[in-house]
Design a protein around this motif. Structure first.
Motif, short mmCIF file in Angstrom:
data_model
loop_
_atom_site.label_atom_id
_atom_site.label_comp_id
_atom_site.label_asym_id
_atom_site.label_seq_id
_atom_site.Cartn_x
_atom_site.Cartn_y
_atom_site.Cartn_z
N THR A 242 38.51 27.71 28.98
CA THR A 242 37.32 28.38 29.46
C THR A 242 37.37 29.88 29.16
N ASP A 243 36.20 30.51 29.20
CA ASP A 243 36.13 31.96 29.04
C ASP A 243 36.75 32.69 30.23
N LEU A 244 36.82 32.01 31.36
CA LEU A 244 37.37 32.62 32.58
C LEU A 244 38.90 32.59 32.52
N ASN A 245 39.47 33.49 31.77
CA ASN A 245 40.92 33.46 31.51
C ASN A 245 41.70 34.45 32.36
N PHE A 246 41.16 34.84 33.52
CA PHE A 246 41.80 35.87 34.33
C PHE A 246 43.17 35.44 34.88
N LEU A 247 43.43 34.14 34.95
CA LEU A 247 44.75 33.67 35.37
C LEU A 247 45.67 33.46 34.17
N GLU A 248 45.14 32.78 33.16
CA GLU A 248 45.96 32.50 31.98
C GLU A 248 46.43 33.78 31.30
N LYS A 249 45.57 34.78 31.30
CA LYS A 249 45.92 36.07 30.69
C LYS A 249 45.80 37.16 31.74
N SER A 250 46.50 36.97 32.84
CA SER A 250 46.38 37.88 33.98
C SER A 250 46.83 39.30 33.66
N ASN A 251 47.70 39.45 32.65
CA ASN A 251 48.15 40.79 32.28
C ASN A 251 47.04 41.64 31.69
N ARG A 252 45.92 41.01 31.33
CA ARG A 252 44.79 41.74 30.76
C ARG A 252 43.77 42.17 31.82
N TYR A 253 44.07 41.87 33.08
CA TYR A 253 43.15 42.18 34.17
C TYR A 253 43.83 43.05 35.23
N HIS A 254 42.99 43.79 35.92
CA HIS A 254 43.46 44.57 37.06
C HIS A 254 43.02 43.87 38.34
N PHE A 255 43.96 43.53 39.19
CA PHE A 255 43.67 42.86 40.46
C PHE A 255 43.86 43.83 41.61
N GLU A 256 42.98 43.71 42.62
CA GLU A 256 43.08 44.60 43.77
C GLU A 256 42.72 43.84 45.04
N LEU A 257 43.59 43.96 46.04
CA LEU A 257 43.34 43.32 47.34
C LEU A 257 42.31 44.16 48.10
N GLN A 258 41.16 43.54 48.39
CA GLN A 258 40.09 44.26 49.06
C GLN A 258 40.09 44.06 50.56
N ASP A 259 40.37 42.84 50.99
CA ASP A 259 40.25 42.53 52.42
C ASP A 259 40.83 41.15 52.68
N TYR A 260 40.70 40.73 53.92
CA TYR A 260 41.03 39.37 54.32
C TYR A 260 39.75 38.73 54.86
N ALA A 261 39.64 37.44 54.72
CA ALA A 261 38.45 36.74 55.20
C ALA A 261 38.89 35.41 55.82
N PHE A 262 37.90 34.69 56.35
CA PHE A 262 38.15 33.43 57.02
C PHE A 262 37.19 32.39 56.46
#
Length: 507
Positions: free
Chosen positions: A306-326
């Motif tokens: 899939t085009d959604l490769n944010f996990l497979e190529k996680s080094n190409r993305y910036h991840f940021e923890l925004q909050d917690y939810a329920f």
């Protein structure tokens, strides 16, 4: 006397059936912002239910007599779960209260992981968290196509056909509908392994196609309409052939448009793929839709293609923890992702703090997925956004519960066009006259897919093998929206465009 008794029994049974069903329609809103709450889960007795649409609306049918113990459980990301007794349900508006998160409660049961550690645990647990084996998915699927003609310019450069002049051409263009939409809805059961590229079988229980046959935007439709108009104005013993055109990438494309063989490889492959897809769609409704639905249920991060490769190529993305939810009685990390360089998507993932499963994904492209212009042809795939929601099945594995995706594309044509008059009584090439024009068309296509899976039941390989499909399934054609068509069935509540659909008989 016997006939009267029979009629009495039939009428009594019908009355009991009607009384036994309960239809619940409402809209879910945020109690503080008074805004719609999309994608909320509405479940009867924590077993089966529906999902609210993108405007917070839902419709639930209970096909039995309501019991005093029956309750609706309504939950959504970031809100307190709400329980409502069915027998006393009268509201058309349901307000959900935002849930306050106690961080101490999270950290009592979990380590304070860094974002990179969370992402690595998500990747490490993909195989164990999600179901991949044989299953029967009872589902409702809707696909809507919206087409708009943004520009329709035809300038006559030369004409040896007297009846074809600029005034006539302009009047012809005015007869073309500028906006059309059509909708396909399916209630069915899909059998097979849920992972991508696995063979599937399907039982279509009920299906409909809501569209205007006469004004459907296809090249064949316009050529047919064109010839009908020509016959009224041109009194000749001839017929006319359009030698080029492109009126919508959703439908068949006339390959004779590219007569100079100068099309680049990418464009040629695109045209061939579109023509093949259209041919399959017309050939067999079951085969085409089965493939379409299975492809859609795998259009997310579990599919490495899939085009959604944010996990497979996680080094190409910036991840940021925004909050917690329920959500669904579980705490989740709310983590956003954005491309570092040239990747296509940004979005938000909601990760269970205990097992590190992604339970929801919201995504949207940050740039056109494909954009090129060559030899008067331009394509801009400018939009791809959606939501994917998972929940646990009876075997404690995550399975797809809901998905929606909207794709937007704009296609332009700025090339010469020829209309040739031919006569079957003339020998040789039979060519009599010719009209040479320059055309400039811009078409906007929007494709929206949405699906809810009511039940995901594991099955054995032998159950899959022994299941027999019913071929040659034909959907019911609806020229106008009919609220009674899905009465008694649980579906995704339609939007206003679908409810307002009605063919203009004067066209």
């Amino acid at each position: 006397m016997k006939l009267k008794s029979t009629l009495f029994v039939i009428c009594s049974f019908s009355l009991f059936t009607i009384q036994a069903q309960r239809h619940i329609s409402a809209k879910i809103i945020d109690s503080t912002k008074q805004e719609p709450v999309p994608y909320a889960s509405i479940v009867l007795n924590n077993k089966t239910g529906v999902i609210s649409n993108d405007n917070g609306a839902f419709n639930l049918t209970i096909d039995r007599e309501v019991r005093p113990t029956d309750s609706l459980f309504i939950s959504c990301l970031g809100f307190e779960q709400k329980q409502i007794a069915v027998h006393s349900f009268l509201d058309s508006i349901i307000a959900l209260t935002p849930k306050t998160i106690d961080l101490n409660e999270i950290f009592l049961t979990n380590k304070n992981y860094t974002v990179p550690e969370i992402i690595e645990k998500v990747k490490a647990n993909l195989d164990s968290n999600y179901a991949h084996n044989y299953a029967k998915r009872t589902l409702f699927f809707r696909e809507s196509f919206y087409t708009s003609l943004l520009k329709t310019d035809v300038n006559i450069k030369k004409s040896t056909i007297p009846e074809f002049n600029q005034a006539f051409t302009d009047s012809l263009l005015r007869s073309i509908p500028k906006n059309t939409h059509q909708h396909t809805e399916i209630l069915g059961e899909l059998y097979g392994k849920t992972s991508v590229s696995q063979p599937q079988k399907m039982a279509i229980l009920k299906a409909s196609r809501l569209y205007d046959k006469k004004n459907e935007i296809t090249f064949e439709n316009y050529e047919k309409r064109f010839n009908e108009i020509i016959k009224k104005h041109v009194k000749r013993n001839s017929y006319f052939k359009i030698k080029s055109g492109w009126f919508g990438t959703k439908e068949a494309i006339d390959s004779s448009f590219f007569e100079d063989d100068s099309v680049d490889k990418e464009t040629a492959e695109f045209l061939a793929k579109e023509k093949e897809r259209e041919a399959k769609q017309k050939e067999n409704f079951l085969i085409y839709r089965k493939s379409r639905i299975h492809e859609f249920e795998n259009a997310h991060f579990l599919n490495t293609d899939t085009d959604l490769n944010f996990l497979e190529k996680s080094n190409r993305y910036h991840f940021e923890l925004q909050d917690y939810a329920f959500i669904n009685n579980a705490f989740v990390y709310t983590i956003t992702f954005q491309p570092k360089r040239s990747e296509d998507f940004e979005g938000t993932i909601y990760v269970n703090t205990q097992d590190f499963a992604i339970v929801r994904l919201d995504y949207k492209n940050v740039k056109p997925l494909r954009k090129f212009s060559l030899l008067g042809i331009s394509i801009n795939e400018y939009l791809k956004e959606g939501t994917v929601i998972f929940q646990k099945n009876a075997h404690n594995k995550y399975v797809l519960k809901y998905a929606d995706e909207t794709n937007g594309q704009q296609v332009g044509i700025k090339r010469p066009l020829k209309i040739i008059e031919k006569n079957k009584y003339v020998k040789g090439r039979r060519k009599q006259n010719e009209l040479a024009t320059d055309i400039h068309f811009i078409v906007k296509n929007t494709d929206k897919k949405e699906m809810v899976i009511f039940e995901n039941t594991p099955i054995s390989e032998s159950e899959f093998t022994n299941f027999k499909e019913v071929p040659n399934v034909t959907p019911t054609y609806l020229p106008a929206y009919d609220p009674k068509f899905w009465e008694g069935y649980n579906i995704i509540e339609p939007n206003q465009a679908i409810k307002a659909f009605k063919i203009n008989e004067t066209n």
